[in-house]
Motif scaffolding. Structure first.
Motif, short mmCIF file in Angstrom:
data_model
loop_
_atom_site.label_atom_id
_atom_site.label_comp_id
_atom_site.label_asym_id
_atom_site.label_seq_id
_atom_site.Cartn_x
_atom_site.Cartn_y
_atom_site.Cartn_z
N ASP A 154 -53.19 42.17 84.32
CA ASP A 154 -52.77 43.47 83.78
C ASP A 154 -53.91 44.07 82.97
OD1 ASP A 154 -51.20 45.64 83.27
OD2 ASP A 154 -49.61 44.56 82.23
N ALA A 156 -55.47 45.87 79.27
CA ALA A 156 -55.79 45.26 77.98
C ALA A 156 -54.53 44.85 77.23
CB ALA A 156 -56.61 46.23 77.14
N GLU A 157 -53.46 45.64 77.35
CA GLU A 157 -52.20 45.34 76.69
C GLU A 157 -51.14 45.03 77.74
OE1 GLU A 157 -51.02 48.33 73.98
OE2 GLU A 157 -52.88 48.27 72.81
N GLN A 158 -50.49 43.88 77.58
CA GLN A 158 -49.47 43.47 78.53
C GLN A 158 -48.08 43.83 78.03
OE1 GLN A 158 -51.10 39.30 78.51
NE2 GLN A 158 -50.82 39.46 80.70
N PRO A 176 -54.47 39.05 80.81
CA PRO A 176 -55.02 40.39 80.57
C PRO A 176 -56.35 40.51 81.28
CG PRO A 176 -55.39 38.99 78.67
CD PRO A 176 -54.57 38.18 79.63
N ALA A 197 -55.82 47.40 85.33
CA ALA A 197 -56.80 46.32 85.48
C ALA A 197 -57.95 46.74 86.38
CB ALA A 197 -56.12 45.07 86.03
N SER A 200 -60.21 49.04 84.48
CA SER A 200 -61.00 48.31 83.50
C SER A 200 -62.15 47.55 84.15
CB SER A 200 -60.11 47.33 82.73
OG SER A 200 -59.15 48.01 81.96
#
Length: 206
Positions: A154, A156-158, A176, A197, A200
Motif C-alpha cells: 500500500d 505510505a499510510e495503510q 507499506p 504504491a 510512490s
C-alpha cells in the motif's frame, strides 16, 4: 506499460501507465540473488557460540607428570581432544552482514518488479481499504481476485481496518511502500500494488 486497475470487489477502475524502467526490464537473476543474499545475511542473528578451552569450567591441574609415563604430553583436560573440553575453531558471535552498493539494491528491486510483471503476477488495486474489520469478508474478496498467496503493498499510510482484517489470513503479507523489498516480493506468488504504491515507486525511481 499499462496495467488494469481493479477494485477490491473485482470491478474495473480504468488503467494506469507505469515506467518501463521499473516494470519493463529484462530480469537478471544475478542481481536479484545478490540483493536477497544481502537481505538474509543482514537478518541473520549471528548469536551462535561454543566455548573455547579458556571458557571451560574445569580444573587447570596438569593431568599427569610430563615425563616417564610413555604417554603423550598433556596439560589439563580442557583441551579440545578430550571429552568435555573446549571446541577448537568453533563458531563465535559475529555479524553476517556485508555491504552492497545502494545502486545495486535499487536495481535489484527494479528487476524483481520486472520479473513479476513479465510473469503476469502483478495486480494493481485502486485502494486497499475496508470499512469493517472482518477477516472472513476480506478473505472472500481476495479469493474473488484469485489471491491465495500474495504480497499487498500500500501507500505510505495503510488503512487500519484493512491491516487488522488481513493479518490473520495465511500466505498474505502486507507492507507499506517504504518497506517493499526483493525477498518479500519473490517469496509470494502474486504482487498486489495499490495506485498510491505505484505512484510512490515512480516518484522514488524518477
Amino acid at each position: 506499460m499499462d496495467f488494469d486497475v481493479k477494485t477490491l470487489d473485482g470491478g474495473s477502475d480504468g488503467k494506469i501507465t507505469v515506467s518501463d524502467e521499473i516494470f519493463g526490464l529484462e530480469p537478471r537473476q544475478d542481481l536479484v540473488q545478490r540483493v536477497i543474499r544481502w537481505q538474509l545475511s543482514k537478518r541473520q542473528a549471528g548469536t551462535h557460540k561454543t566455548k573455547t578451552r579458556g571458557e571451560i569450567n574445569a580444573t587447570g591441574k596438569k593431568m599427569y607428570k610430563q615425563k616417564g609415563t610413555g604417554r603423550a604430553r598433556h596439560s589439563d583436560r580442557k583441551a579440545p581432544q578430550f571429552r568435555g573440553g573446549g571446541k577448537a575453531f568453533g563458531p563465535v558471535v559475529r555479524s553476517h552482514a556485508h555491504d552492497l552498493p545502494k545502486k545495486v539494491r535499487a536495481l535489484g528491486l527494479k528487476h524483481a518488479l520486472s520479473a513479476k510483471a513479465r510473469d503476469g503476477k502483478v495486480i494493481v488495486l485502486a485502494s486497499a481499504e475496508t470499512d469493517a474489520t472482518k477477516t472472513k469478508a476480506l478473505r472472500e474478496k481476495l479469493a474473488g481476485l484469485g489471491l491465495a498467496n500474495a504480497l499487498i503493498v500500500d501507500g505510505a499510510e495503510q488503512n487500519d481496518a484493512f491491516v487488522k482484517a488481513a493479518r490473520n489470513i495465511p500466505h498474505l503479507d502486507l507492507l507499506p511502500v517504504a518497506g517493499i523489498n526483493v525477498y518479500d516480493i519473490l517469496r509470494r506468488d502474486t504482487l498486489v500494488l495499490t495506485k498510491a504504491a505505484v505512484e510512490s515507486l515512480e516518484e522514488r525511481f524518477k
